[in-house]
Write a protein that holds these residues in place. Structure first.
Motif, PDB file in Angstrom:
ATOM      1  N   LEU A  13       7.303 -30.869  23.843  1.00 49.68           N
ATOM      2  CA  LEU A  13       8.606 -31.496  24.061  1.00 49.68           C
ATOM      3  C   LEU A  13       8.639 -32.242  25.389  1.00 49.68           C
ATOM      4  CD1 LEU A  13      11.539 -31.897  23.197  1.00 49.68           C
ATOM      5  CD2 LEU A  13      12.081 -29.698  24.269  1.00 49.68           C
ATOM      6  N   PHE A  14       8.074 -31.631  26.434  1.00 54.31           N
ATOM      7  CA  PHE A  14       8.019 -32.293  27.744  1.00 54.31           C
ATOM      8  C   PHE A  14       7.199 -33.584  27.672  1.00 54.31           C
ATOM      9  CE2 PHE A  14       5.643 -33.070  31.670  1.00 54.31           C
ATOM     10  CZ  PHE A  14       6.682 -33.208  32.578  1.00 54.31           C
ATOM     11  N   ASP A  15       6.062 -33.540  26.975  1.00 56.14           N
ATOM     12  CA  ASP A  15       5.203 -34.724  26.874  1.00 56.14           C
ATOM     13  C   ASP A  15       5.920 -35.882  26.199  1.00 56.14           C
ATOM     14  OD1 ASP A  15       3.143 -33.502  28.165  1.00 56.14           O
ATOM     15  OD2 ASP A  15       2.043 -32.957  26.353  1.00 56.14           O
ATOM     16  N   PHE A  16       6.655 -35.576  25.139  1.00 53.40           N
ATOM     17  CA  PHE A  16       7.324 -36.648  24.406  1.00 53.40           C
ATOM     18  C   PHE A  16       8.616 -37.093  25.070  1.00 53.40           C
ATOM     19  CE2 PHE A  16       4.648 -35.124  20.840  1.00 53.40           C
ATOM     20  CZ  PHE A  16       4.026 -36.337  20.564  1.00 53.40           C
TER      21      PHE A  16
ATOM     22  N   PHE B 209       4.505 -39.789  27.211  1.00 58.40           N
ATOM     23  CA  PHE B 209       4.304 -40.866  26.239  1.00 58.40           C
ATOM     24  C   PHE B 209       5.273 -42.035  26.452  1.00 58.40           C
ATOM     25  CE2 PHE B 209       4.550 -42.805  21.990  1.00 58.40           C
ATOM     26  CZ  PHE B 209       3.208 -43.089  21.796  1.00 58.40           C
ATOM     27  N   PRO B 210       6.590 -41.793  26.650  1.00 62.72           N
ATOM     28  CA  PRO B 210       7.488 -42.926  26.946  1.00 62.72           C
ATOM     29  C   PRO B 210       7.092 -43.695  28.197  1.00 62.72           C
ATOM     30  CG  PRO B 210       8.754 -40.987  26.340  1.00 62.72           C
ATOM     31  CD  PRO B 210       7.327 -40.535  26.517  1.00 62.72           C
ATOM     32  N   LEU B 211       6.631 -42.991  29.229  1.00 62.79           N
ATOM     33  CA  LEU B 211       6.219 -43.680  30.456  1.00 62.79           C
ATOM     34  C   LEU B 211       4.996 -44.561  30.217  1.00 62.79           C
ATOM     35  CD1 LEU B 211       6.729 -40.822  33.077  1.00 62.79           C
ATOM     36  CD2 LEU B 211       7.984 -42.987  32.959  1.00 62.79           C
TER      37      LEU B 211
ATOM     38  N   ALA C 263      13.322 -44.949  24.011  1.00 59.79           N
ATOM     39  CA  ALA C 263      14.073 -43.713  23.785  1.00 59.79           C
ATOM     40  C   ALA C 263      14.480 -43.572  22.328  1.00 59.79           C
ATOM     41  CB  ALA C 263      15.307 -43.685  24.692  1.00 59.79           C
ATOM     42  N   VAL C 264      14.846 -44.688  21.707  1.00 56.64           N
ATOM     43  CA  VAL C 264      15.267 -44.644  20.304  1.00 56.64           C
ATOM     44  C   VAL C 264      14.108 -44.235  19.397  1.00 56.64           C
ATOM     45  CG1 VAL C 264      16.119 -46.028  18.372  1.00 56.64           C
ATOM     46  CG2 VAL C 264      17.085 -46.348  20.660  1.00 56.64           C
ATOM     47  N   THR C 265      12.926 -44.826  19.619  1.00 59.28           N
ATOM     48  CA  THR C 265      11.780 -44.512  18.756  1.00 59.28           C
ATOM     49  C   THR C 265      11.245 -43.109  18.999  1.00 59.28           C
ATOM     50  OG1 THR C 265      10.303 -45.551  20.390  1.00 59.28           O
ATOM     51  CG2 THR C 265      11.066 -46.919  18.556  1.00 59.28           C
ATOM     52  N   MET C 266      11.434 -42.590  20.213  1.00 58.53           N
ATOM     53  CA  MET C 266      10.934 -41.255  20.520  1.00 58.53           C
ATOM     54  C   MET C 266      11.916 -40.167  20.111  1.00 58.53           C
ATOM     55  SD  MET C 266       7.973 -41.740  21.654  1.00 58.53           S
ATOM     56  CE  MET C 266       7.708 -40.009  21.962  1.00 58.53           C
ATOM     57  N   ALA C 267      13.159 -40.533  19.843  1.00 60.23           N
ATOM     58  CA  ALA C 267      14.195 -39.538  19.551  1.00 60.23           C
ATOM     59  C   ALA C 267      13.838 -38.617  18.377  1.00 60.23           C
ATOM     60  CB  ALA C 267      15.538 -40.233  19.298  1.00 60.23           C
ATOM     61  N   PRO C 268      13.346 -39.128  17.225  1.00 64.09           N
ATOM     62  CA  PRO C 268      13.011 -38.220  16.116  1.00 64.09           C
ATOM     63  C   PRO C 268      11.970 -37.169  16.494  1.00 64.09           C
ATOM     64  CG  PRO C 268      13.128 -40.482  15.330  1.00 64.09           C
ATOM     65  CD  PRO C 268      13.196 -40.544  16.815  1.00 64.09           C
TER      66      PRO C 268
END
Length: 402
Positions: free
Chosen positions: A103-106, A110-112, A132-137
């Motif tokens: 959860l921390f990684d995602f 990965f977003p960074l 943020a939108v694509t990573m939300a799921p």
């Protein structure tokens, strides 16, 4: 790092990365800690050092430097979080550390990494909220996994993550090509500006994910995973140190239907106040270029931008871009064509006068600081490399390239 969280051994509900063999591999543990320390050193370097060590003559974007330092710092925290799993023996405890770390990684790593690749592209400031939108799921899925300690959701996340990586690659390929066209439309010199190397990062990410999907794990894989981490650190630091900050010379390539700059007004008869000619007339712009660029040898100025050239000839970059487009060329090709023609003239003068000198020196005198850039431009202009041109076109003359 951010590829590790989704991989599990479902038959035993224990992450493959932290099996008994890895716990007993002292060398691997040392490598794992070494990668963590490397991330920490690189992050501190980017945050605290102002001058470049790799390319002292390049001024990189401050924004890119900070985003990269944040990514490396998040990688350090990620490594720290997973370290207890090397020593825990309880399946439930390992699973909890594993899901929380994922959860921390995602949420961070990965977003960074995606943000860094977007910030590298300086043709425009791209919004970062879609990340943020694509990573939300995935974040929601991993949150549920962490709360329920369920092993059923990660397989769904595999598919979504694969689609996300493929989509990211497609987007970055298109964005990088667009960025390359923007550079050719606005800059005479492309060294320290091109970004095709960013695709290398995407290839590493995809390769790491494929190894999970097809279960390519084992003694060899665990070292590959850490090697990928080292490659990412080295790549990002090198990229930050070698890319020029273009914000101070921002000259966006305008679309055909875009209006000229608001501050560039016309006279009552439709003429540009600086030139005395209607700037939309191709023949007039051609005359202005001859007078203010070719005759004055302005094209020899290193890193000449289309905005600077437009100011010198008395028009704006919109009309100048339109002129080059109608001529079926780009600004970069136009300037390099003049420089190569200048080099040919210098070379033939030197041969006729039987003067000494090198091809490299003549290339520098023709506006090139980088010989590789000159070599590529020469081949595009003449259809052959400079060595072949000398041998075939002026075979009786001698010249040195060193």
């Amino acid at each position: 790092m951010f590829l590790l969280p989704l991989r599990q051994n479902y038959s035993h509900s224990i992450p493959v990365m932290y099996d008994q063999h890895i716990r007993e591999d002292v060398f691997y543990l040392m490598l794992y800690v070494g990668v963590m320390v490397l991330n920490l050193i690189a992050s501190c370097y980017l945050l605290l050092r102002r001058a470049n060590a790799i390319a002292p003559d390049v001024t990189p974007p401050v924004r890119l430097r900070r985003w990269t330092a944040a990514f490396l710092c998040a990688s350090v925290l990620s490594h720290l979080w997973y370290m207890p799993t090397f020593y825990l023996t309880s399946v439930e405890e390992i699973k909890m550390v594993f899901f929380t770390g994922a959860l921390f990684d995602f949420l961070t790593v990965f977003p960074l990494a995606i943000a860094i690749m977007l910030v590298m592209l300086q043709d425009r400031r791209r919004p970062l909220w879609p990340i943020a939108v694509t990573m939300a799921p995935i974040v929601v899925g991993m949150t549920v996994c962490t709360a329920t300690r369920s092993d059923t959701i990660p397989m769904v996340l595999y598919v979504y993550y694969l689609l996300l990586v493929v989509g990211l690659i497609i987007y970055m390929v298109r964005a990088t090509r667009q960025y390359g066209r923007w550079l050719r439309d606005n800059y005479a010199d492309l060294e320290h500006k091109e970004l095709w190397q960013s695709l290398m990062v995407l290839a590493i990410i995809l390769a790491g994910f494929v190894s999970y999907v097809f279960e390519l794990y084992g003694p060899f894989y665990k070292y590959i995973a850490q090697a990928n981490g080292v490659i990412l650190v080295c790549f990002f630091v090198w990229r930050v140190e070698t890319i020029s900050d273009l914000s101070s010379t921002q000259t966006l390539s305008l679309d055909a239907n875009e209006e000229p700059d608001a501050g560039e007004t016309m006279t009552d008869d439709g003429e540009h106040p600086l030139s005395g000619f209607p700037p939309t007339a191709p023949d007039r712009i051609g005359l202005l270029l001859q007078r203010h660029c070719i005759d004055t040898q302005l094209y020899l100025q290193h890193d000449l931008t289309i905005h600077q050239l437009a100011t010198a000839v008395g028009t704006n970059r919109y009309y100048l871009s339109q002129y080059f487009s109608r001529q079926g060329t780009t600004y970069n090709a136009y300037i390099n064509g003049l420089r190569i023609d200048h080099f040919v003239g210098l070379y033939r003068q030197a041969v006729a006068a039987k003067q000494g000198g090198t091809v490299r020196k003549l290339a520098q005198d023709s506006g090139y600081r980088n010989y590789a850039t000159f070599s590529n431009a020469f081949k595009q202009r003449m259809g052959k490399n400079v060595t072949a041109w000398i041998k075939e076109g002026d075979g009786e003359h001698q010249s040195s390239e060193s």
